[in-house]
Design a protein around this motif. Structure first.
Motif, PDB file in Angstrom:
ATOM      1  N   THR A  59      10.129  -1.468  30.357  1.00  0.00           N
ATOM      2  CA  THR A  59       9.968  -0.190  29.459  1.00  0.00           C
ATOM      3  C   THR A  59       8.870   0.697  29.976  1.00  0.00           C
ATOM      4  O   THR A  59       7.900   0.404  30.524  1.00  0.00           O
ATOM      5  CB  THR A  59       9.229  -0.673  28.158  1.00  0.00           C
ATOM      6  N   VAL A  60       9.251   2.002  30.021  1.00  0.00           N
ATOM      7  CA  VAL A  60       8.493   2.975  30.664  1.00  0.00           C
ATOM      8  C   VAL A  60       7.709   3.770  29.623  1.00  0.00           C
ATOM      9  O   VAL A  60       7.674   3.378  28.343  1.00  0.00           O
ATOM     10  CB  VAL A  60       9.578   4.228  31.571  1.00  0.00           C
ATOM     11  N   ASP A  61       6.831   4.556  30.122  1.00  0.00           N
ATOM     12  CA  ASP A  61       5.778   5.197  29.133  1.00  0.00           C
ATOM     13  C   ASP A  61       6.463   6.154  28.526  1.00  0.00           C
ATOM     14  O   ASP A  61       5.942   6.211  26.975  1.00  0.00           O
ATOM     15  CB  ASP A  61       4.533   5.766  30.039  1.00  0.00           C
ATOM     16  N   LEU A  62       7.241   6.914  28.744  1.00  0.00           N
ATOM     17  CA  LEU A  62       7.818   7.948  28.225  1.00  0.00           C
ATOM     18  C   LEU A  62       9.333   8.572  28.698  1.00  0.00           C
ATOM     19  O   LEU A  62       9.554   8.334  29.860  1.00  0.00           O
ATOM     20  CB  LEU A  62       7.216   9.535  28.445  1.00  0.00           C
ATOM     21  N   ALA A  63      10.029   8.776  27.625  1.00  0.00           N
ATOM     22  CA  ALA A  63      11.283   9.108  27.984  1.00  0.00           C
ATOM     23  C   ALA A  63      11.476  10.528  27.434  1.00  0.00           C
ATOM     24  O   ALA A  63      11.062  11.027  26.370  1.00  0.00           O
ATOM     25  CB  ALA A  63      12.500   8.296  27.166  1.00  0.00           C
ATOM     26  N   ILE A  64      11.986  11.215  28.357  1.00  0.00           N
ATOM     27  CA  ILE A  64      12.288  12.843  28.046  1.00  0.00           C
ATOM     28  C   ILE A  64      13.651  12.965  28.094  1.00  0.00           C
ATOM     29  O   ILE A  64      14.568  12.680  28.796  1.00  0.00           O
ATOM     30  CB  ILE A  64      11.708  13.418  29.312  1.00  0.00           C
ATOM     31  N   VAL A  65      13.972  13.540  26.677  1.00  0.00           N
ATOM     32  CA  VAL A  65      15.688  13.888  26.452  1.00  0.00           C
ATOM     33  C   VAL A  65      15.966  15.083  26.686  1.00  0.00           C
ATOM     34  O   VAL A  65      15.169  15.870  25.960  1.00  0.00           O
ATOM     35  CB  VAL A  65      15.879  13.318  24.936  1.00  0.00           C
ATOM     36  N   ALA A  66      16.637  15.473  27.783  1.00  0.00           N
ATOM     37  CA  ALA A  66      16.726  16.735  28.350  1.00  0.00           C
ATOM     38  C   ALA A  66      18.528  16.984  28.166  1.00  0.00           C
ATOM     39  O   ALA A  66      19.044  17.136  29.361  1.00  0.00           O
ATOM     40  CB  ALA A  66      16.419  16.963  29.704  1.00  0.00           C
ATOM     41  N   VAL A  67      18.840  16.941  26.968  1.00  0.00           N
ATOM     42  CA  VAL A  67      20.362  17.231  26.898  1.00  0.00           C
ATOM     43  C   VAL A  67      20.361  18.498  25.824  1.00  0.00           C
ATOM     44  O   VAL A  67      19.501  18.850  25.124  1.00  0.00           O
ATOM     45  CB  VAL A  67      21.186  15.972  26.313  1.00  0.00           C
ATOM     46  N   PRO A  68      21.678  18.865  25.747  1.00  0.00           N
ATOM     47  CA  PRO A  68      21.820  19.807  24.781  1.00  0.00           C
ATOM     48  C   PRO A  68      21.412  19.667  23.331  1.00  0.00           C
ATOM     49  O   PRO A  68      21.515  18.582  23.048  1.00  0.00           O
ATOM     50  CB  PRO A  68      23.194  20.244  24.831  1.00  0.00           C
ATOM     51  N   TYR A  88       8.801   8.852  23.010  1.00  0.00           N
ATOM     52  CA  TYR A  88       9.902   9.706  23.409  1.00  0.00           C
ATOM     53  C   TYR A  88       9.571  11.301  22.932  1.00  0.00           C
ATOM     54  O   TYR A  88       8.919  11.413  22.107  1.00  0.00           O
ATOM     55  CB  TYR A  88      11.078   9.246  22.539  1.00  0.00           C
ATOM     56  N   THR A  89      10.386  12.166  23.924  1.00  0.00           N
ATOM     57  CA  THR A  89      10.243  13.550  23.330  1.00  0.00           C
ATOM     58  C   THR A  89      11.551  14.137  23.875  1.00  0.00           C
ATOM     59  O   THR A  89      12.235  13.560  24.639  1.00  0.00           O
ATOM     60  CB  THR A  89       8.799  14.027  24.236  1.00  0.00           C
ATOM     61  N   ASP A  90      11.728  15.286  23.619  1.00  0.00           N
ATOM     62  CA  ASP A  90      12.772  16.025  24.012  1.00  0.00           C
ATOM     63  C   ASP A  90      12.266  17.500  24.515  1.00  0.00           C
ATOM     64  O   ASP A  90      10.979  17.999  24.503  1.00  0.00           O
ATOM     65  CB  ASP A  90      13.778  16.103  23.154  1.00  0.00           C
ATOM     66  N   VAL A  91      13.243  18.230  25.161  1.00  0.00           N
ATOM     67  CA  VAL A  91      13.034  19.689  25.278  1.00  0.00           C
ATOM     68  C   VAL A  91      13.952  20.559  24.973  1.00  0.00           C
ATOM     69  O   VAL A  91      14.220  21.520  25.512  1.00  0.00           O
ATOM     70  CB  VAL A  91      13.080  19.809  27.201  1.00  0.00           C
ATOM     71  N   THR A 109      10.604   7.787  14.316  1.00  0.00           N
ATOM     72  CA  THR A 109       9.962   9.017  14.166  1.00  0.00           C
ATOM     73  C   THR A 109       8.394   9.002  14.389  1.00  0.00           C
ATOM     74  O   THR A 109       7.678  10.006  14.898  1.00  0.00           O
ATOM     75  CB  THR A 109      10.177  10.002  13.098  1.00  0.00           C
ATOM     76  N   SER A 110       7.912   7.621  14.601  1.00  0.00           N
ATOM     77  CA  SER A 110       6.512   7.602  14.971  1.00  0.00           C
ATOM     78  C   SER A 110       6.026   7.564  16.293  1.00  0.00           C
ATOM     79  O   SER A 110       5.086   7.860  16.550  1.00  0.00           O
ATOM     80  CB  SER A 110       6.112   6.019  14.129  1.00  0.00           C
ATOM     81  N   CYS A 111       7.072   7.120  17.033  1.00  0.00           N
ATOM     82  CA  CYS A 111       6.832   7.283  18.587  1.00  0.00           C
ATOM     83  C   CYS A 111       7.752   8.338  19.125  1.00  0.00           C
ATOM     84  O   CYS A 111       8.101   8.582  20.505  1.00  0.00           O
ATOM     85  CB  CYS A 111       7.464   5.843  19.146  1.00  0.00           C
ATOM     86  N   TYR A 112       8.167   9.357  18.375  1.00  0.00           N
ATOM     87  CA  TYR A 112       8.956  10.590  18.764  1.00  0.00           C
ATOM     88  C   TYR A 112       8.218  12.022  18.485  1.00  0.00           C
ATOM     89  O   TYR A 112       7.576  11.745  17.569  1.00  0.00           O
ATOM     90  CB  TYR A 112      10.229  10.653  18.204  1.00  0.00           C
ATOM     91  N   ILE A 113       8.308  12.839  19.368  1.00  0.00           N
ATOM     92  CA  ILE A 113       7.555  14.171  19.144  1.00  0.00           C
ATOM     93  C   ILE A 113       8.533  15.254  19.740  1.00  0.00           C
ATOM     94  O   ILE A 113       8.981  15.123  20.923  1.00  0.00           O
ATOM     95  CB  ILE A 113       6.445  14.208  19.625  1.00  0.00           C
ATOM     96  N   GLY A 114       8.874  16.066  18.887  1.00  0.00           N
ATOM     97  CA  GLY A 114       9.744  17.060  19.715  1.00  0.00           C
ATOM     98  C   GLY A 114       9.044  18.100  20.567  1.00  0.00           C
ATOM     99  O   GLY A 114       7.794  18.254  20.559  1.00  0.00           O
TER     100      GLY A 114
END
Length: 365
Positions: A59-68, A88-91, A109-114
């Motif tokens: 398991t990695v520290d952070l996943a960056i979701v970079a999709v439309p 987790y986050t996104d861009v 959503t506790s481990c996610y931030i936009g």
């Protein structure tokens, strides 16, 4: 407060934004894994030094979701279902609708931030990516109601590692803000550029740097912008309604300026002048270099040939003046193998720059 330390990251989506994030993290020593439904794009990003296409073994520290934007919720749900990361986050460039999707899909959503870095380019794809794309840029972070502190800290570390400046805000507030500073301007630029489509060639040949600057963003991928505008359509439409009222007022003022009646001309001149001055006032609120209020620089303009190495020679000669160059802008000459280079320096520093350039054989314009 918990302190986040990022050792590993997974970038899902290796277009311009995802690959740029990956390059920035790799430059800071973070182990980066790359994932994309387009395996060729992922391999291209890896060949640029953005990371590895091999799947992470833990398991990695952070996943960056970079999709439309429309895909963020589904991709996040899949990633969380596979337990790919601790945070987790996104861009994505729109946040309210994305956040609604995340909640509707019952993501944790506790481990996610936009997130939304305010940076980009007119061309997409991994080959256009740059590790310094986010340097000095604002990066909006939009926590959910239950985003935990450790996830927030991890996102703040991401922003810092990418050289950006974090701005925390609610998702809906973010979308209204980007409608004003990004989405509506893109529509306006596209509409102005659309007028050029049917213009005569000799009319277009008169285009200068002002029109190029105004319409530059209209070059961006139309399908990508359909996705962006689709996620923020109401806010953009509201703003364009307000802009439409401003345009009507400007048109009325210009019509009055063309009237034969002196009183009407005077009234029209007052209206147009007031609006132009308000435009100057609004423009002055945009921060300049390093986030400061814009400074009034002085420029020296020289003619430069299109030969290889000419710009490097110019900068070398300018360096001899021992003057800090604040900005440089190149204006290409239509139909000529030459252009104009505008070198901006602090007020009062043009004299030594001019002398250094004259010594180097440059001709000022």
């Amino acid at each position: 407060m918990d302190v986040a330390v990022m050792h590993s990251a997974l970038v899902i989506g290796t277009g311009l934004m995802g690959t740029s994030v990956a390059l920035a993290l790799r430059a800071r020593g973070v182990t980066v894994y790359l994932r994309d439904v387009d395996s060729a794009a992922a391999r291209t990003a890896a060949s640029l030094g953005a990371g590895t296409v091999q799947p992470p073994t833990e398991t990695v520290d952070l996943a960056i979701v970079a999709v439309p934007p429309p895909l963020v919720g589904k991709v996040l749900a899949d990633a969380q279902g596979r337990h790919l990361a601790r945070h987790y986050t996104d861009v994505a460039s729109v946040k309210a609708e994305t956040q609604h999707d995340v909640v509707d899909l019952r993501c944790d959503t506790s481990c996610y931030i936009g997130g939304h870095p305010m940076a980009g380019a007119s061309r997409s794809g991994p080959l256009k990516a740059r590790g310094d794309l986010f340097e000095g840029r604002s990066w909006a972070l939009t926590p959910t109601a239950d985003t935990d502190t450790e996830t927030l800290n991890m996102a703040l570390e991401l922003v810092t590692l990418c050289g950006a400046v974090p701005v925390l805000m609610e998702a809906a507030v973010h979308d209204r803000a980007v409608a004003l500073v990004s989405h509506a301007p893109h529509v306006v630029a596209s509409l102005v550029a659309m007028r050029l489509e049917s213009a005569e060639e000799r009319e277009v040949s008169l285009a200068g740097p002002g029109l190029r600057d105004l319409t530059r963003i209209a070059e961006a991928d139309a399908q990508l912008w359909l996705d962006i505008l689709g996620g923020n359509a109401a806010a953009v439409a509201d703003l364009l309604d307000e802009l439409g009222a401003d345009l009507s007022e400007m048109v009325a003022g210009l019509r009055a300026m063309a009237a034969t009646d002196e009183a009407k001309r005077s009234s029209g001149t007052k209206t147009v002048g007031t609006m132009l001055r308000r435009g100057m006032s609004g423009r002055s609120r945009i921060s300049g270099k390093h986030g400061r209020q814009p400074e009034r620089f002085e420029s020296v303009t020289v003619l430069i040939g299109d030969q290889q190495g000419e710009l490097a020679r110019l900068l070398t000669d300018a360096d001899r003046a021992d003057v800090n160059i604040e900005d440089i802008r190149i204006e290409h000459a239509t139909g000529r193998q030459a252009g104009l280079v505008h070198v901006s320096v602090a007020p009062g520093m043009t004299a030594p720059l001019r002398e250094a350039l004259r010594t180097g054989g440059w001709h000022e314009r």
